[in-house]
Enzyme design. Sequence first.
Site, short mmCIF file in Angstrom:
data_model
loop_
_atom_site.label_atom_id
_atom_site.label_comp_id
_atom_site.label_asym_id
_atom_site.label_seq_id
_atom_site.Cartn_x
_atom_site.Cartn_y
_atom_site.Cartn_z
N LYS A 158 -7.45 2.82 -11.40
CA LYS A 158 -8.33 3.51 -10.47
C LYS A 158 -9.79 3.08 -10.60
CE LYS A 158 -4.99 5.98 -8.71
NZ LYS A 158 -3.86 5.36 -9.38
N GLU B 131 -14.87 11.61 -11.56
CA GLU B 131 -15.40 11.52 -10.21
C GLU B 131 -16.01 12.86 -9.83
OE1 GLU B 131 -12.72 8.32 -7.64
OE2 GLU B 131 -12.32 10.46 -7.50
N ARG C 176 2.72 0.82 -1.94
CA ARG C 176 4.14 1.02 -1.67
C ARG C 176 4.28 1.72 -0.33
NH1 ARG C 176 3.97 6.44 -2.32
NH2 ARG C 176 2.68 7.27 -4.00
#
Length: 471
Positions: A115, A199, A290
């Site tokens: 990430k 974050e 995906r």
Amino acid sequence: MIRKILIANRGEIAVRIVRACAEMGIRSVAIYSDADRHALHVKRADEAHSIGAEPLAGYLNPRKLVNLAVETGCDALHPGYGFLSENAELADICAERGIKFIGPSAEVIRRMGDKTEARRSMIKAGVPVTPGTEGNVSGIEEALAEGDRIGYPVMLKATSGGGGRGIRRCNSREELEQAFPRVISEATKAFGSAEVFLEKCIVNPKHIEAQILGDSFGNVVHLFERDCSIQRRNQKLIEIAPSPQLTPEQRAYIGDLSVRAAKAVGYENAGTVEFLLAEGEVYFMEMNTRVQVEHTITEEITGIDIVREQIRIASGLPLSVKQEDIQHRGFALQFRINAEDPKNNFLPSFGKITRYYAPGGPGVRTDTAIYTGYTIPPFYDSMCLKLVVWALTWEEAMDRGLRALDDMRLQGVKTTAAYYQEILRNPEFRSGQFNTSFVESHPELTNYSIKRKPEELALAIAAAIAAHAGL
């Protein structure tokens, strides 16, 4: 063109891939554990092979899966979603053994699975991201210092996380200090990595994601967006395409951002770029490398078969559509019908399905792997089926959803179907203006009563009479 595919998954997504293979004249190979011996994907595939008695080990062993693909004469492997679908090692082993991996390259999976690396890639590409740490935090002291700098509330996230796991909201230094060891532990167990980052918490955002397709010729398109704001504990419940909350300008902006993000990392195959939308600002959240559970609703509004495109791309063919040719029409909703009891804090309800009747009629689609007599094993996800409805307008789509949920018969286990009907009747939801706080803001929606259908009551009475008579 690919001739034979090993489907490295189970359940409804495996059935979905089997169907795409059948339409394309490709042989399909299913896999199963002992718990899945009688599963529908096993019955529907051209071949099926056991991967062992243990419920999970076989589905999570990349080398064993690729070896089986080679042994059965497959030239490709489709990972579906979940399990090893975002596992770079599986993609590497496929390349090593000459098996086409139906997904992006191992390098892209690694970059987007990390990430912090994904954030750096998006910043470089000019895609807006939420304020946060530049990389992983080394320990609790750095986490606390960064929390003070960013400003609370913050999100503590596992760097390799996904699926709503390895993530905690922290409203203060004290909460961050308490959550830190828990997230480290969860991340280590679930993802094999103890790395975490921080974050800024975007309070009550809208969760918007864009579907993208990229081929090996550098072509990338978006198939518009999906609204995934109706979720519980970061797990999606109802998904909508397109979002009823976006203006045409926001829709175009998010579509352009998603294409820019995909091109920045050299993306091939199907993927999803996820954003948070708050107070008119859009922030990149993550990229899923995906096919998504909710790809169905994008197919309904665009008419594009995403799994078919995945197989074509992996075969080395160019995209079958150009951006200017892609249009969206109407609204589609997907309801994840889970074997859970919303009235009892969504407690899982595994067991035997005594009766299943799929809803039908105009604009109704069901993707499932269950059937009457099937026993839902307790080792996997609790989703029984995906009920998808489409209609020309937002109001008609909601009304069709109510009707389809009422048409469906699924007995033997408790499900979330009645709860979704309550959501569909809720004025705030029907207004088309809601955010990720919707579920927790409306606990009263779980206080519904389930009225037994006349035929169900008659069946229960008949069974009681038969038992009393010794029949």
